[in-house]
Design a protein around this motif. Structure first.
Motif, PDB file in Angstrom:
ATOM      1  N   GLU A  17       0.820  -1.217   0.000  1.00  0.00           N
ATOM      2  CA  GLU A  17       0.000   0.000   0.000  1.00  0.00           C
ATOM      3  C   GLU A  17       0.849   1.260   0.000  1.00  0.00           C
ATOM      4  O   GLU A  17       0.586   2.190  -0.772  1.00  0.00           O
ATOM      5  N   SER A  18       1.868   1.316   0.832  1.00  0.00           N
ATOM      6  CA  SER A  18       2.697   2.530   0.883  1.00  0.00           C
ATOM      7  C   SER A  18       3.453   2.741  -0.427  1.00  0.00           C
ATOM      8  O   SER A  18       3.596   3.872  -0.902  1.00  0.00           O
ATOM      9  N   THR A  19       3.917   1.662  -1.045  1.00  0.00           N
ATOM     10  CA  THR A  19       4.598   1.768  -2.330  1.00  0.00           C
ATOM     11  C   THR A  19       3.625   2.220  -3.411  1.00  0.00           C
ATOM     12  O   THR A  19       3.955   3.047  -4.256  1.00  0.00           O
ATOM     13  N   PHE A  20       2.423   1.697  -3.367  1.00  0.00           N
ATOM     14  CA  PHE A  20       1.381   2.079  -4.316  1.00  0.00           C
ATOM     15  C   PHE A  20       1.082   3.576  -4.234  1.00  0.00           C
ATOM     16  O   PHE A  20       1.095   4.285  -5.236  1.00  0.00           O
ATOM     17  N   VAL A  21       0.856   4.071  -3.028  1.00  0.00           N
ATOM     18  CA  VAL A  21       0.537   5.489  -2.838  1.00  0.00           C
ATOM     19  C   VAL A  21       1.729   6.357  -3.239  1.00  0.00           C
ATOM     20  O   VAL A  21       1.570   7.349  -3.964  1.00  0.00           O
ATOM     21  N   ALA A  22       2.918   5.995  -2.803  1.00  0.00           N
ATOM     22  CA  ALA A  22       4.115   6.776  -3.149  1.00  0.00           C
ATOM     23  C   ALA A  22       4.345   6.805  -4.659  1.00  0.00           C
ATOM     24  O   ALA A  22       4.704   7.851  -5.223  1.00  0.00           O
ATOM     25  N   THR A  23       4.116   5.687  -5.318  1.00  0.00           N
ATOM     26  CA  THR A  23       4.295   5.622  -6.768  1.00  0.00           C
ATOM     27  C   THR A  23       3.280   6.508  -7.482  1.00  0.00           C
ATOM     28  O   THR A  23       3.638   7.266  -8.394  1.00  0.00           O
ATOM     29  N   LEU A  24       2.023   6.431  -7.065  1.00  0.00           N
ATOM     30  CA  LEU A  24       0.999   7.286  -7.683  1.00  0.00           C
ATOM     31  C   LEU A  24       1.335   8.765  -7.527  1.00  0.00           C
ATOM     32  O   LEU A  24       1.235   9.541  -8.480  1.00  0.00           O
ATOM     33  N   VAL A  25       1.721   9.165  -6.335  1.00  0.00           N
ATOM     34  CA  VAL A  25       2.068  10.568  -6.086  1.00  0.00           C
ATOM     35  C   VAL A  25       3.255  10.975  -6.953  1.00  0.00           C
ATOM     36  O   VAL A  25       3.222  12.019  -7.622  1.00  0.00           O
ATOM     37  N   GLU A  26       4.286  10.163  -6.949  1.00  0.00           N
ATOM     38  CA  GLU A  26       5.478  10.478  -7.731  1.00  0.00           C
ATOM     39  C   GLU A  26       5.162  10.560  -9.223  1.00  0.00           C
ATOM     40  O   GLU A  26       5.616  11.474  -9.912  1.00  0.00           O
ATOM     41  N   TRP A  27       4.401   9.625  -9.734  1.00  0.00           N
ATOM     42  CA  TRP A  27       4.066   9.622 -11.159  1.00  0.00           C
ATOM     43  C   TRP A  27       3.225  10.828 -11.548  1.00  0.00           C
ATOM     44  O   TRP A  27       3.367  11.354 -12.648  1.00  0.00           O
ATOM     45  N   HIS A  28       2.361  11.283 -10.650  1.00  0.00           N
ATOM     46  CA  HIS A  28       1.584  12.487 -10.954  1.00  0.00           C
ATOM     47  C   HIS A  28       2.477  13.726 -10.924  1.00  0.00           C
ATOM     48  O   HIS A  28       2.277  14.649 -11.705  1.00  0.00           O
TER      49      HIS A  28
END
Length: 128
Positions: A17-28
């Motif tokens: 979950e933390s990797t998922f959220v961090a990845t989404l934020v970074e990609w945006h």
């Protein structure tokens, strides 16, 4: 990736979950999430990245569903905590030491009854 996806075990995977959220934020932030592409393409790209990084085998639909669940929780949190400028006083307070919301039992019941938040209020952590 083969067609056999696994059940998304978000709670028992220590970093999913933390990797998922961090990845989404970074990609945006960095433009890797192409706002000009159709949504399915972005989610598919994300699922390939996440599956490789976290050693899981989830479908893009599972990641998209997780996003919408997290978004729903966030909207509920924003309204309960008073961070939303359009929210009237809710009678609920956030306990920053225990990291949960506090309210009288009657208040929780009333909020659930009128579905004040248009989401499941059960997703919010209430103080014991």
């Amino acid at each position: 990736m083969n067609d056999e996806s696994e059940v998304a075990d978000w709670k028992n995977h220590p970093t999913l979950e933390s990797t998922f959220v961090a990845t989404l934020v970074e990609w945006h932030r960095n433009g890797a999430w192409d706002k000009h592409q159709k949504g399915r393409s972005n989610w598919h790209h994300l699922s390939l990245h996440m599956n490789d990084k976290c050693h899981v085998n989830l479908r893009w639909e599972q990641y998209r569903s997780k996003f919408y669940r997290l978004e729903s929780e966030w909207k509920c949190f924003v309204r309960l905590s008073g961070m939303s400028q359009t929210t009237a006083e809710t009678g609920v307070g956030f306990n920053s030491e225990l990291l949960c919301f506090q309210a009288m039992k009657e208040k929780w019941s009333a909020l659930k009854r009128v579905n004040f938040f248009n989401v499941s209020i059960n997703c919010i952590s209430k103080c014991p």
